[in-house]
Design an enzyme around this catalytic site. Structure first.
Site, PDB file in Angstrom:
ATOM      1  N   HIS A 158      41.003  44.755 -11.172  1.00 13.08           N
ATOM      2  CA  HIS A 158      40.861  45.294  -9.824  1.00 13.08           C
ATOM      3  C   HIS A 158      40.821  46.807  -9.786  1.00 13.08           C
ATOM      4  O   HIS A 158      40.933  47.412  -8.725  1.00 13.08           O
ATOM      5  CB  HIS A 158      41.985  44.739  -8.939  1.00 13.08           C
ATOM      6  CG  HIS A 158      42.010  43.238  -8.953  1.00 13.08           C
ATOM      7  ND1 HIS A 158      41.094  42.490  -8.237  1.00 13.08           N
ATOM      8  CD2 HIS A 158      42.751  42.355  -9.658  1.00 13.08           C
ATOM      9  CE1 HIS A 158      41.316  41.200  -8.482  1.00 13.08           C
ATOM     10  NE2 HIS A 158      42.309  41.084  -9.346  1.00 13.08           N
ATOM     11  N   ARG A 178      52.279  37.580 -27.873  1.00 15.26           N
ATOM     12  CA  ARG A 178      53.398  37.716 -26.924  1.00 15.26           C
ATOM     13  C   ARG A 178      53.974  36.333 -26.642  1.00 15.26           C
ATOM     14  O   ARG A 178      53.232  35.400 -26.318  1.00 15.26           O
ATOM     15  CB  ARG A 178      52.903  38.336 -25.623  1.00 15.26           C
ATOM     16  CG  ARG A 178      53.984  38.386 -24.532  1.00 15.26           C
ATOM     17  CD  ARG A 178      53.471  39.019 -23.254  1.00 15.26           C
ATOM     18  NE  ARG A 178      52.364  38.267 -22.683  1.00 15.26           N
ATOM     19  CZ  ARG A 178      51.599  38.705 -21.680  1.00 15.26           C
ATOM     20  NH1 ARG A 178      51.813  39.888 -21.151  1.00 15.26           N
ATOM     21  NH2 ARG A 178      50.614  37.949 -21.215  1.00 15.26           N
ATOM     22  N   ARG A 238      37.195  45.500  -6.928  1.00 15.61           N
ATOM     23  CA  ARG A 238      37.934  46.718  -7.267  1.00 15.61           C
ATOM     24  C   ARG A 238      38.342  47.560  -6.064  1.00 15.61           C
ATOM     25  O   ARG A 238      39.344  48.279  -6.122  1.00 15.61           O
ATOM     26  CB  ARG A 238      37.112  47.558  -8.242  1.00 15.61           C
ATOM     27  CG  ARG A 238      37.186  46.949  -9.643  1.00 15.61           C
ATOM     28  CD  ARG A 238      36.069  47.343 -10.518  1.00 15.61           C
ATOM     29  NE  ARG A 238      36.252  46.843 -11.873  1.00 15.61           N
ATOM     30  CZ  ARG A 238      35.272  46.758 -12.752  1.00 15.61           C
ATOM     31  NH1 ARG A 238      34.049  47.150 -12.426  1.00 15.61           N
ATOM     32  NH2 ARG A 238      35.505  46.288 -13.955  1.00 15.61           N
ATOM     33  N   GLU A 281      46.042  43.625 -18.152  1.00 19.89           N
ATOM     34  CA  GLU A 281      45.823  42.268 -17.676  1.00 19.89           C
ATOM     35  C   GLU A 281      44.453  42.193 -17.010  1.00 19.89           C
ATOM     36  O   GLU A 281      44.225  42.794 -15.960  1.00 19.89           O
ATOM     37  CB  GLU A 281      46.909  41.862 -16.682  1.00 19.89           C
ATOM     38  CG  GLU A 281      46.768  40.407 -16.302  1.00 19.89           C
ATOM     39  CD  GLU A 281      47.025  40.126 -14.841  1.00 19.89           C
ATOM     40  OE1 GLU A 281      47.267  38.960 -14.507  1.00 19.89           O
ATOM     41  OE2 GLU A 281      46.947  41.062 -14.022  1.00 19.89           O
ATOM     42  N   ARG A 317      52.327  46.960 -20.090  1.00 18.93           N
ATOM     43  CA  ARG A 317      51.499  45.831 -19.669  1.00 18.93           C
ATOM     44  C   ARG A 317      51.011  46.269 -18.295  1.00 18.93           C
ATOM     45  O   ARG A 317      51.812  46.525 -17.385  1.00 18.93           O
ATOM     46  CB  ARG A 317      52.336  44.555 -19.570  1.00 18.93           C
ATOM     47  CG  ARG A 317      51.581  43.320 -19.057  1.00 18.93           C
ATOM     48  CD  ARG A 317      51.763  43.112 -17.559  1.00 18.93           C
ATOM     49  NE  ARG A 317      51.061  41.910 -17.089  1.00 18.93           N
ATOM     50  CZ  ARG A 317      50.889  41.589 -15.817  1.00 18.93           C
ATOM     51  NH1 ARG A 317      51.355  42.371 -14.858  1.00 18.93           N
ATOM     52  NH2 ARG A 317      50.243  40.505 -15.475  1.00 18.93           N
ATOM     53  N   ASP A 323      45.529  48.583  -1.343  1.00 18.42           N
ATOM     54  CA  ASP A 323      44.823  48.983  -2.560  1.00 18.42           C
ATOM     55  C   ASP A 323      44.762  50.496  -2.732  1.00 18.42           C
ATOM     56  O   ASP A 323      44.246  51.215  -1.877  1.00 18.42           O
ATOM     57  CB  ASP A 323      43.399  48.411  -2.511  1.00 18.42           C
ATOM     58  CG  ASP A 323      42.852  48.186  -3.907  1.00 18.42           C
ATOM     59  OD1 ASP A 323      43.498  47.445  -4.669  1.00 18.42           O
ATOM     60  OD2 ASP A 323      41.792  48.759  -4.235  1.00 18.42           O
ATOM     61  N   ASP A 380      49.205  45.682 -14.896  1.00 20.40           N
ATOM     62  CA  ASP A 380      48.871  44.593 -13.989  1.00 20.40           C
ATOM     63  C   ASP A 380      47.501  44.793 -13.334  1.00 20.40           C
ATOM     64  O   ASP A 380      47.110  45.917 -13.026  1.00 20.40           O
ATOM     65  CB  ASP A 380      49.950  44.549 -12.890  1.00 20.40           C
ATOM     66  CG  ASP A 380      49.810  43.379 -11.936  1.00 20.40           C
ATOM     67  OD1 ASP A 380      50.010  42.234 -12.360  1.00 20.40           O
ATOM     68  OD2 ASP A 380      49.471  43.608 -10.742  1.00 20.40           O
ATOM     69  N   ASN A 400      47.523  49.229  -9.418  1.00 18.11           N
ATOM     70  CA  ASN A 400      46.425  48.847  -8.531  1.00 18.11           C
ATOM     71  C   ASN A 400      46.766  48.953  -7.055  1.00 18.11           C
ATOM     72  O   ASN A 400      45.910  49.263  -6.243  1.00 18.11           O
ATOM     73  CB  ASN A 400      45.976  47.411  -8.825  1.00 18.11           C
ATOM     74  CG  ASN A 400      44.864  46.952  -7.882  1.00 18.11           C
ATOM     75  OD1 ASN A 400      43.786  47.551  -7.863  1.00 18.11           O
ATOM     76  ND2 ASN A 400      45.135  45.941  -7.065  1.00 18.11           N
ATOM     77  N   ASN A 425      51.642  32.533 -19.774  1.00 19.22           N
ATOM     78  CA  ASN A 425      52.336  33.713 -19.263  1.00 19.22           C
ATOM     79  C   ASN A 425      53.037  33.371 -17.952  1.00 19.22           C
ATOM     80  O   ASN A 425      53.001  32.213 -17.499  1.00 19.22           O
ATOM     81  CB  ASN A 425      51.384  34.910 -19.145  1.00 19.22           C
ATOM     82  CG  ASN A 425      50.489  34.847 -17.916  1.00 19.22           C
ATOM     83  OD1 ASN A 425      50.376  33.814 -17.247  1.00 19.22           O
ATOM     84  ND2 ASN A 425      49.841  35.939 -17.602  1.00 19.22           N
TER      85      ASN A 425
HETATM   86  C1  LM2 Z   1      47.822  39.726 -10.877  1.00 16.83           C
HETATM   87  N1  LM2 Z   1      46.644  39.803 -11.388  1.00 16.83           N
HETATM   88  O1  LM2 Z   1      45.784  40.701 -11.273  1.00 16.83           O
HETATM   89  C2  LM2 Z   1      48.663  38.553 -11.155  1.00 16.83           C
HETATM   90  O2  LM2 Z   1      47.966  37.648 -11.923  1.00 16.83           O
HETATM   91  C3  LM2 Z   1      49.079  37.938  -9.866  1.00 16.83           C
HETATM   92  O3  LM2 Z   1      49.904  36.857 -10.100  1.00 16.83           O
HETATM   93  C4  LM2 Z   1      49.779  38.979  -9.009  1.00 16.83           C
HETATM   94  O4  LM2 Z   1      50.074  38.357  -7.770  1.00 16.83           O
HETATM   95  C5  LM2 Z   1      48.785  40.120  -8.781  1.00 16.83           C
HETATM   96  N2  LM2 Z   1      48.269  40.617 -10.006  1.00 16.83           N
HETATM   97  C6  LM2 Z   1      49.414  41.264  -8.022  1.00 16.83           C
HETATM   98  O5  LM2 Z   1      50.298  42.001  -8.803  1.00 16.83           O
HETATM   99  C7  LM2 Z   1      51.404  37.949  -7.574  1.00 16.83           C
HETATM  100  C8  LM2 Z   1      51.405  36.538  -6.989  1.00 16.83           C
HETATM  101  C9  LM2 Z   1      50.848  36.542  -5.561  1.00 16.83           C
HETATM  102  C10 LM2 Z   1      51.640  37.514  -4.718  1.00 16.83           C
HETATM  103  C11 LM2 Z   1      51.474  38.902  -5.374  1.00 16.83           C
HETATM  104  C12 LM2 Z   1      52.203  40.004  -4.637  1.00 16.83           C
HETATM  105  O6  LM2 Z   1      50.599  35.708  -7.827  1.00 16.83           O
HETATM  106  O7  LM2 Z   1      51.019  35.232  -5.025  1.00 16.83           O
HETATM  107  O8  LM2 Z   1      51.133  37.552  -3.413  1.00 16.83           O
HETATM  108  O9  LM2 Z   1      52.033  38.867  -6.713  1.00 16.83           O
HETATM  109  O10 LM2 Z   1      53.546  39.717  -4.474  1.00 16.83           O
HETATM  110  C13 LM2 Z   1      52.083  37.424  -2.360  1.00 16.83           C
HETATM  111  C14 LM2 Z   1      51.793  36.137  -1.554  1.00 16.83           C
HETATM  112  C15 LM2 Z   1      50.407  36.255  -0.911  1.00 16.83           C
HETATM  113  C16 LM2 Z   1      50.355  37.498  -0.010  1.00 16.83           C
HETATM  114  C17 LM2 Z   1      50.716  38.715  -0.833  1.00 16.83           C
HETATM  115  C18 LM2 Z   1      50.770  39.972   0.004  1.00 16.83           C
HETATM  116  O11 LM2 Z   1      51.830  35.037  -2.450  1.00 16.83           O
HETATM  117  O12 LM2 Z   1      50.165  35.077  -0.129  1.00 16.83           O
HETATM  118  O13 LM2 Z   1      49.002  37.665   0.463  1.00 16.83           O
HETATM  119  O14 LM2 Z   1      52.006  38.534  -1.464  1.00 16.83           O
HETATM  120  O15 LM2 Z   1      51.702  39.884   1.033  1.00 16.83           O
HETATM  121  C19 LM2 Z   1      48.768  37.509   1.848  1.00 16.83           C
HETATM  122 CA    CA Z   2      41.792  47.986  -6.566  1.00 20.61          CA
END
Ligand code: LM2
Ligand code: CA
Length: 606
Positions: A209, A340, A166, A242, A203, A175, A205, A110, A302
């Site tokens: 989106h 899983r 999306r 996911e 898997r 994106d 992710d 994504n 998870n």
């Molecule tokens: C998912 N679902 O579609 C996961 O459920 C989710 O947990 C993932 O986010 C997301 N895909 C992206 O792969 C995780 C985490 C976020 C984290 C992102 C990217 O849950 O908190 O975001 O990975 O590392 C972090 C910071 C966020 C910041 C972002 C970009 O927590 O505050 O946004 O990085 O710098 C400004």
């Molecule tokens: Ca997208």
């Protein structure tokens, strides 16, 4: 090019995990290193017949501060980050396949990393997240979706609007536009490199989106599983996407079931809210408004929702160990969805990355050290792969309930389990569709060559005599494959045996091939037995055959035939930059060539 041509003619394909016979269920070894996973396959997951391991994203990521989630910020598709490098990844997949355990890779099509700033990723590759430049792929501004997003922040602001979900940035992650031919091509290459290395599925992710139509095209273009890794050449990669659908949004999980399975997040809440009323779980599935059994991947928790990320609601985790044991046993035993099991590390801060040391704990059993939880090694849970693998193809029968949050059911004439969610031992006589016999209680002990290390359960006249304790392992489960006197009758597979004993073959060209494997045997198992590995395109012909030089070692990984083949007979077995010793470690042939396009690391075509 026929781009619209997908491979749907091939049956269950992307919906069916290509598990080895007798194996079942997958374990997510979240944040484990490739080297630690390889060892876990050999010492635990293989012997205990788990179907597959889901590994954390192996591709180069942004280094943010060591949080677990920095691995969801791709910088390039080079295999190098804190889990290991390309060579270690390849070695892991090969060693896991050799003991019948498949590898499912967590992939992130994504987006790239969070917007802003520049630097180098975990593999040393430069990127500029301000000007949207990722030379390691390469991607640039034109490959991104920013021009297709109309929110003022450029981020997703309203989950009620499918377009922005999306086309806008998820928490500011840059994106990608999967609608372009160029991006699709790069994503297909990204996933195919794992298939080349022997992985069996993905898997995927953040599928909510991405547009379903784009994913359909991308998945449809993936290669079949790699023959070189022991697959038949007709199996499709197992895809599970996911999509967090807990209701209430315009985008639903059902939009994604046409080209793979989908994570059923409602299941986490469904089981989590019935820990004290297990009997309600009898018909969990479509009756509860969930995806069809063939479309869903199910889990008790998870890596996201165990720490408050990715979806809401109360979920049961290792912190409620009793409920996790009963629910995990139920999930692995029941016939709804592809299960899983989450394997975690302890944390106090939800952002916290993994412990600095990998788990050990093989000293005298399956202990778990260094800050890891290893739910999959828990007494109640560790043998569930054996159970699930041996009841394949059966449905739930003979559901029964005790008085104190206790349930039992059979899987046709293959298996039976009893789960004690009550406060005292559950003993007595319970109806089962298992044949008469004395079976090893896999919830309490382990089958061995000569017997069983724990208690056994007697079945006679359609009744199982159970005595399920409370405490550490409040579950009992048995299968026809594991009796009180040993491993039990070996599972029977359709036989492809030709030829007769004696006069064994000394090469793959032999016409008297006698089957030395069983359906699903991989090269590693075959050569380890001293047999010859002879992939063949002739239908019905065995690939693993008895050999006259039964010296226990095969012939060193040249595919049972010579490395001395013409250029046109060489099939690529390596990757860009591989050297001679890395190539031989993969069991392939090495021969440097001055002719462009001829692989130096190859296996002979057959
Ligand atoms: C998912 N679902 O579609 C996961 O459920 C989710 O947990 C993932 O986010 C997301 N895909 C992206 O792969 C995780 C985490 C976020 C984290 C992102 C990217 O849950 O908190 O975001 O990975 O590392 C972090 C910071 C966020 C910041 C972002 C970009 O927590 O505050 O946004 O990085 O710098 C400004
Ligand atoms: Ca997208």
């Amino acid at each position: 090019m026929k781009l619209g041509l997908t491979l749907f003619g091939l049956g269950a394909a992307q919906w069916e995990a290509a598990y080895a016979p007798g194996h079942g269920g997958m374990v997510h070894l979240f944040e484990w290193s490739h080297a630690a996973i390889a060892e876990e396959c050999e010492k635990m997951l293989g012997p205990k017949k788990w179907g597959a391991v889901q590994v954390s994203p192996p591709t180069e990521n942004r280094l943010v501060g060591g949080q677990w989630w920095e691995r969801y910020q791709p910088i390039s598709y080079k295999l190098e980050n804190r889990s290991g490098n390309h060579q270690e990844f390849a070695d892991m997949v090969r060693r896991c396949n050799a003991v019948g355990v498949r590898t499912f890779v967590d992939v992130i099509p994504n987006h790239m990393c969070g917007g802003g700033g520049s630097g180098t990723g975990s593999g040393g590759t430069f990127f500029d997240a301000g000007s949207l430049d990722f030379p390691g792929v390469p991607y640039s501004r034109n490959d991104m979706n920013d021009n297709n997003c109309y929110t003022s922040s450029g981020n997703i602001e309203n989950y009620g609007d499918a377009n922005q979900v999306r086309n806008c940035r998820l928490v500011n992650l840059i994106d990608l536009n999967q609608g372009t031919e160029y991006v699709r091509g790069k994503l297909v290459d990204y996933l195919n490199q794992f298939i080349d290395l022997g992985a069996a599925g993905f898997r995927v992710d953040a599928c909510k989106h991405m547009w379903p139509g784009d994913l359909d095209v991308i998945f449809g273009r993936l290669k079949n599983l790699n023959v070189r890794s022991g697959f038949k050449g007709t199996e499709r990669p197992f895809i599970f996407q996911e999509v967090i659908d807990q209701g209430g949004e315009p985008i639903t999980a059902n939009e994604y079931t046409g080209f793979g399975r989908v994570t059923e997040f409602k299941y986490c809440m469904g089981v989590g809210s019935n820990t004290n009323s297990l009997k309600h779980l009898a018909n969990i599935g479509p009756d509860w408004g969930y995806l069809s059994p063939m479309s869903s991947v199910v889990f008790v928790n998870n890596h996201d929702n165990q720490r408050g990320h990715g979806g809401g609601g109360h979920v049961v985790t290792f912190e409620e160990s009793w409920a996790l044991k009963t629910l995990t046993t139920f999930m692995m035993g029941h016939d709804y969805g592809e299960p899983r099991v989450m394997s975690s590390y302890y944390f106090s801060d939800p952002d916290e990355g993994p412990p600095g040391w990998q788990p050990n704990g093989f000293n005298g059993g399956f202990g778990c050290e260094n800050g890891w939880v290893c739910e999959h090694r828990w007494r109640a849970i560790q043998n569930l792969g054996m159970f699930r693998g041996s009841v394949f193809g059966t449905g739930v029968t003979k559901w029964s309930e005790g008085w104190d949050n206790q349930i039992a059911f059979s899987r046709g004439n293959k298996g039976f389990m009893a789960i004690n969610g009550g406060s005292s031992n559950w003993s007595g006589s319970i109806a089962t569709s298992m044949p008469d016999g004395e079976y090893c209680d896999l919830g309490q002990g382990d089958p061995t060559d000569g017997g069983c290390t724990g208690p056994t359960i007697r079945v006679s006249g359609g009744q199982a005599q159970i005595n399920v304790p409370t405490g550490d392992s409040p579950v009992s489960y048995i299968s026809v494959s594991y009796t009180a006197t040993g491993g039990g009758p070996s599972p029977t597979y359709p036989s492809t045996t030709t030829g007769s004993p004696g006069g064994e073959c000394s090469s793959c060209k032999c016409s008297n091939k006698r089957d030395c494997g069983e359906i699903g045997t991989l090269e590693g198992d075959c050569t380890a037995k001293g047999c010859l590995w002879c992939p063949s395109s002739v239908s019905g012909e065995p690939w693993c055959i008895h050999s006259s030089s039964n010296n226990g070692g095969g012939d060193g990984g040249t595919g049972g035939s010579s490395c001395n083949v013409s250029d046109s007979g060489k099939r690529d077995c390596g990757y860009m930059g591989i050297n001679s010793s890395q190539c031989q470690a993969l069991g392939c042939c090495w021969s440097e060539s001055q002719t462009g396009g001829v692989p130096w690391c190859f296996y002979p075509a057959f």
